[in-house]
Scaffold this motif. Sequence first.
Motif, PDB file in Angstrom:
ATOM      1  N   GLY A 126       1.262  -1.459   0.173  1.00  0.00           N
ATOM      2  CA  GLY A 126       0.008   0.018  -0.576  1.00  0.00           C
ATOM      3  C   GLY A 126       1.163   1.440  -0.512  1.00  0.00           C
ATOM      4  N   ASP A 127       0.499   2.461   0.532  1.00  0.00           N
ATOM      5  CA  ASP A 127       0.793   3.842  -0.144  1.00  0.00           C
ATOM      6  C   ASP A 127       1.155   4.007   1.370  1.00  0.00           C
ATOM      7  N   VAL A 128       1.755   5.132   1.047  1.00  0.00           N
ATOM      8  CA  VAL A 128       2.600   6.339   2.940  1.00  0.00           C
ATOM      9  C   VAL A 128       2.433   7.661   1.971  1.00  0.00           C
ATOM     10  N   ASN A 129       1.026   7.708   1.747  1.00  0.00           N
ATOM     11  CA  ASN A 129       0.497   9.516   1.790  1.00  0.00           C
ATOM     12  C   ASN A 129       1.134  10.411   2.704  1.00  0.00           C
ATOM     13  N   PRO A 130       1.550  11.582   2.071  1.00  0.00           N
ATOM     14  CA  PRO A 130       2.207  13.090   2.495  1.00  0.00           C
ATOM     15  C   PRO A 130       1.496  12.664   3.945  1.00  0.00           C
ATOM     16  N   GLY A 131       2.500  12.849   4.814  1.00  0.00           N
ATOM     17  CA  GLY A 131       2.140  13.482   6.046  1.00  0.00           C
ATOM     18  C   GLY A 131       1.742  11.975   6.838  1.00  0.00           C
ATOM     19  N   GLY A 132       2.027  11.067   6.440  1.00  0.00           N
ATOM     20  CA  GLY A 132       1.776   9.236   7.009  1.00  0.00           C
ATOM     21  C   GLY A 132       3.113   9.142   7.170  1.00  0.00           C
ATOM     22  N   ARG A 133       3.470   7.974   8.212  1.00  0.00           N
ATOM     23  CA  ARG A 133       4.199   7.368   8.968  1.00  0.00           C
ATOM     24  C   ARG A 133       4.877   6.823   8.962  1.00  0.00           C
ATOM     25  N   VAL A 134       5.697   5.867   8.628  1.00  0.00           N
ATOM     26  CA  VAL A 134       5.989   3.949   8.862  1.00  0.00           C
ATOM     27  C   VAL A 134       7.087   3.960   9.683  1.00  0.00           C
ATOM     28  N   ILE A 135       6.937   3.654  10.995  1.00  0.00           N
ATOM     29  CA  ILE A 135       8.329   3.023  11.283  1.00  0.00           C
ATOM     30  C   ILE A 135       8.464   1.706  11.760  1.00  0.00           C
ATOM     31  N   ALA A 136       9.285   1.059  11.521  1.00  0.00           N
ATOM     32  CA  ALA A 136      10.068  -0.470  11.437  1.00  0.00           C
ATOM     33  C   ALA A 136      11.514  -0.256  12.470  1.00  0.00           C
ATOM     34  N   SER A 137      11.805  -1.313  13.257  1.00  0.00           N
ATOM     35  CA  SER A 137      13.104  -1.873  14.022  1.00  0.00           C
ATOM     36  C   SER A 137      14.689  -2.389  13.217  1.00  0.00           C
ATOM     37  N   GLY A 138      13.558  -2.861  11.690  1.00  0.00           N
ATOM     38  CA  GLY A 138      14.209  -3.532  10.993  1.00  0.00           C
ATOM     39  C   GLY A 138      14.330  -3.149   9.305  1.00  0.00           C
ATOM     40  N   ASN A 139      14.217  -3.368   8.243  1.00  0.00           N
ATOM     41  CA  ASN A 139      14.000  -2.519   7.359  1.00  0.00           C
ATOM     42  C   ASN A 139      12.223  -2.672   7.047  1.00  0.00           C
ATOM     43  N   ILE A 140      12.630  -1.547   5.929  1.00  0.00           N
ATOM     44  CA  ILE A 140      10.725  -1.275   5.678  1.00  0.00           C
ATOM     45  C   ILE A 140      10.996  -1.820   3.758  1.00  0.00           C
ATOM     46  N   TYR A 141       9.134  -1.954   3.786  1.00  0.00           N
ATOM     47  CA  TYR A 141       9.564  -2.846   1.687  1.00  0.00           C
ATOM     48  C   TYR A 141       8.350  -2.128   1.629  1.00  0.00           C
ATOM     49  N   ILE A 142       8.131  -1.066   0.519  1.00  0.00           N
ATOM     50  CA  ILE A 142       6.413  -1.054   0.624  1.00  0.00           C
ATOM     51  C   ILE A 142       6.699  -1.069  -1.077  1.00  0.00           C
ATOM     52  N   MET A 143       5.656  -1.679  -1.082  1.00  0.00           N
ATOM     53  CA  MET A 143       5.695  -1.855  -2.669  1.00  0.00           C
ATOM     54  C   MET A 143       3.615  -1.108  -2.500  1.00  0.00           C
ATOM     55  N   GLY A 144       4.228   0.087  -3.108  1.00  0.00           N
ATOM     56  CA  GLY A 144       3.325   1.523  -3.057  1.00  0.00           C
ATOM     57  C   GLY A 144       4.168   2.927  -2.935  1.00  0.00           C
ATOM     58  N   ASN A 145       3.744   3.590  -3.228  1.00  0.00           N
ATOM     59  CA  ASN A 145       4.312   5.074  -3.286  1.00  0.00           C
ATOM     60  C   ASN A 145       4.701   5.297  -1.625  1.00  0.00           C
ATOM     61  N   LEU A 146       6.100   6.067  -1.691  1.00  0.00           N
ATOM     62  CA  LEU A 146       6.539   6.460  -0.237  1.00  0.00           C
ATOM     63  C   LEU A 146       6.374   7.482  -0.872  1.00  0.00           C
ATOM     64  N   LEU A 147       5.203   8.540  -0.193  1.00  0.00           N
ATOM     65  CA  LEU A 147       5.744   9.757  -0.275  1.00  0.00           C
ATOM     66  C   LEU A 147       5.368  10.949   1.106  1.00  0.00           C
ATOM     67  N   GLY A 148       5.620  10.077   2.837  1.00  0.00           N
ATOM     68  CA  GLY A 148       5.509  10.264   3.413  1.00  0.00           C
ATOM     69  C   GLY A 148       6.907  10.352   4.231  1.00  0.00           C
ATOM     70  N   VAL A 149       6.591  10.121   5.379  1.00  0.00           N
ATOM     71  CA  VAL A 149       8.115  10.080   5.783  1.00  0.00           C
ATOM     72  C   VAL A 149       8.368   8.314   6.553  1.00  0.00           C
ATOM     73  N   ALA A 150       9.606   7.722   6.533  1.00  0.00           N
ATOM     74  CA  ALA A 150      10.089   6.231   6.551  1.00  0.00           C
ATOM     75  C   ALA A 150      10.715   6.075   7.375  1.00  0.00           C
ATOM     76  N   HIS A 151      11.158   5.404   8.376  1.00  0.00           N
ATOM     77  CA  HIS A 151      12.276   5.459   9.671  1.00  0.00           C
ATOM     78  C   HIS A 151      12.380   3.730   9.873  1.00  0.00           C
ATOM     79  N   ALA A 152      13.364   3.906   9.603  1.00  0.00           N
ATOM     80  CA  ALA A 152      14.090   2.069   9.314  1.00  0.00           C
ATOM     81  C   ALA A 152      14.951   1.586  10.340  1.00  0.00           C
TER      82      ALA A 152
END
Length: 228
Positions: A126-152
């Motif tokens: 899925g997507d991470v829209n602007p203003g959205g945030r994904v956080i993981a202690s490991g790696n992050i794989y996004i099968m979609g659009n990364l338009l917000g914040v990602a913290h691996a």
Amino acid sequence: MQDLKQIITIKGTRDGLSLFIDEDASFEEILKELEEKIQYSKPKQDEPVVSVKVKLGDRYVSEDKEEQIRQIITTDQRFQVIGIDSNLIPINDAKRWMDESEVKVINRVVRSGQILEIQGDLLLVGDVNPGGRVIASGNIYIMGNLLGVAHAGYHGDKDAFIAASYMKPTQLRIADYISRAPDYESDGVYMECGIIDTDQDKITIDSLKVLSKKRKEISGFERRMNNG
């Protein structure tokens, strides 16, 4: 015939002594024989202190029991305990390690104002829209659009990375490294990843294929992403 099996076997090494403890013996039997063998094996006053490593095998002991073992070996003796090793771990630790090693697959869109946080690796379909945030202690794989914040690697794992089908984030974070939107091409990038470049001491964007070159181990899933 009397069973002469030893509960504790002592072997000398270059670094000192290794104590191998019978997994089937009761803890009381272990303490009794440990006291006897330590008394018999202790160095003389003019000899150096000897390092001891205790090998428990397939036996788990609590911190209190570990302390009892340490006390017998070190109290009024000329030994120091450099390690108490067991093949077993507490259930809570095992569950935590499983959580951190598994890839969590989540199907959703992370919208503005939403935060998705997990232990271990994250596969977001899925997507991470602007203003959205994904956080993981490991790696992050996004099968979609990364338009917000990602913290691996948010626990400090600088080997973590962020990969996405389409990447135009407002911010990437890996461990304590931060890379903001101006660092990316204005049109975004496809099938690429964010990793820490130790030579440049910053997060860089590169092809997914660099993962197989820069990481000694790479999972089958990562290989499939590399191959498109």
